[in-house]
Design an enzyme around this catalytic site. Structure first.
Site, mmCIF file in Angstrom:
data_model
loop_
_atom_site.group_PDB
_atom_site.id
_atom_site.type_symbol
_atom_site.label_atom_id
_atom_site.label_comp_id
_atom_site.label_asym_id
_atom_site.label_seq_id
_atom_site.Cartn_x
_atom_site.Cartn_y
_atom_site.Cartn_z
ATOM 1 N N GLU A 141 -1.923 0.656 -8.661
ATOM 2 C CA GLU A 141 -3.370 0.497 -8.561
ATOM 3 C C GLU A 141 -3.994 1.791 -8.039
ATOM 4 O OE1 GLU A 141 -4.270 -3.397 -7.041
ATOM 5 O OE2 GLU A 141 -6.020 -2.629 -5.995
ATOM 6 N N LYS A 162 0.829 -1.200 0.000
ATOM 7 C CA LYS A 162 0.000 0.000 0.000
ATOM 8 C C LYS A 162 0.867 1.255 0.000
ATOM 9 C CE LYS A 162 -4.105 -1.985 0.514
ATOM 10 N NZ LYS A 162 -5.166 -1.873 -0.507
ATOM 11 N N LYS A 174 -13.519 -6.988 -7.597
ATOM 12 C CA LYS A 174 -13.764 -7.598 -6.305
ATOM 13 C C LYS A 174 -15.139 -8.252 -6.384
ATOM 14 C CE LYS A 174 -11.160 -4.516 -3.248
ATOM 15 N NZ LYS A 174 -9.989 -4.424 -4.105
HETATM 16 MG MG MG Z 1 -6.919 -1.715 -4.399
#
Ligand code: MG
Length: 329
Positions: free
Chosen positions: A208, A145, A257
């Site tokens: 991303e 992240k 997702k």
């Molecule tokens: Mg993501």
């Protein structure tokens, strides 16, 4: 077909709280549902919303379940409104459930087929200490992240990370929409430079969701200006958004997702119609939604990209939570 319908809310605590640009996340809450058809065949489903990501809230999903009668039909399932995408997924996957029995979610170590999965590293410096354990469990693709701390700080950790990770590693950087336009340019420029540097043999697979959902046009422009690929995630949380981004010209990577995107049958239709480059990814669901999501990923994945379900290390291995949830039936 008619189904007896039962549901139970659940809570699972993360071993280590999950930090993204959206903040801290400590407890995963969702709903497990059970459909029993006229032949007494049982189907399990899971509703695992992430409202800050664009799905309904847990409360909205619970309200929907509570207002349903104890007996529902296929028509009930296929007419769930688009405002409840996690419910669409949960009910439809219960309706098409195929497993003869339910196996308890316990991840053996090393994880089977881990090389096909992308493992989520902890954010910040902790990534430097954790990748090795995950590597030993078989993972070769990692996600880290970014956009969580100051960019200068993160670039420094990134520098250490790329010099530490083994050559055949693929690394994904996920900003969760947390970069400014200038920061996104800096990250993409840094990754393009790495690509050109023969001393760095690892691959930066993509960045991303560098920018917030509202800045789609800028992301479209960035995707054409740099060699490093961009994947959109928050921008395509639901089927409606997926179709809209495709229509506006997105031909980069789409992160899907399944747990919150909406109806599995309509997702299949979309992916078959447009040969999109997809990465399938977890919503920190239990084994029930994961089974349904992995089935979709196996059917619809293109380009052999690792799927983002390497998240077992974020939960305690609670082999009994499922029985505990249903033992009072
Ligand atoms: Mg993501």
């Amino acid at each position: 077909m008619r189904y007896q319908f039962k549901f139970r809310p659940y809570q699972r605590r993360f071993l280590r709280s999950l930090t993204t640009n959206h903040g801290r996340w400590d407890i995963r809450e969702g709903i497990i549902l059970r459909l029993t058809d006229e032949t007494l065949k049982v189907g399990w489903g899971e509703i695992a919303p992430i409202s800050w990501f664009g799905s309904e809230t847990l409360e909205q999903a619970l309200d929907f379940c509570r207002q349903l009668p104890g007996e529902i039909t296929d028509e009930t399932i296929f007419s769930i409104p688009d405002e409840l995408p996690a419910c669409q997924f949960g009910f439809e996957s219960a309706q098409e459930w195929e497993s003869e029995f339910f196996s308890i979610p316990n991840a053996p170590c090393p994880m089977p087929n881990a090389q096909f999965f992308s493992a989520l590293l902890p954010s910040g410096e902790a990534a430097l200490n954790q990748w090795e354990t995950l590597w030993q469990r078989g993972y070769r693709t990692f996600k880290w992240k970014i956009g969580v701390n100051a960019i200068a700080n993160e670039l420094k950790i990134f520098e250490s990370l790329i010099h530490t990770l083994p050559a055949s590693t693929k690394l994904r950087l996920d900003a969760n929409g947390g970069l400014t336009y200038e920061e996104a340019n800096l990250w993409l420029w840094t990754c393009d430079n790495l690509k050109a540097n023969p001393e760095i043999p690892l691959e930066i697979e993509f960045i991303e969701q560098p920018l917030p959902v509202e800045q789609f046009q800028q992301m479209l422009e960035l995707s054409k200006s740099y060699e490093t690929a961009i994947a959109i995630d928050e921008s395509v949380a639901t089927l409606g958004q997926l179709a809209a981004c495709y229509q506006q010209g997105w031909r980069g990577i789409f992160v899907i997702k399944p747990g919150i995107v909406g109806s599995p049958s309509r997702l299949r239709k979309f992916c078959h119609q447009h040969q999109v480059d997809t990465v399938f990814s977890s919503v920190f669901e239990t084994a029930i939604a994961r089974l349904a999501a992995l089935k979709l990923a196996a059917e619809l994945s293109q380009n052999n990209r690792a799927i983002g379900f390497g998240i077992d290390h974020f939960f305690e291995q609670e082999e009994t939570w499922f029985q505990t949830l249903w033992n009072d039936l």
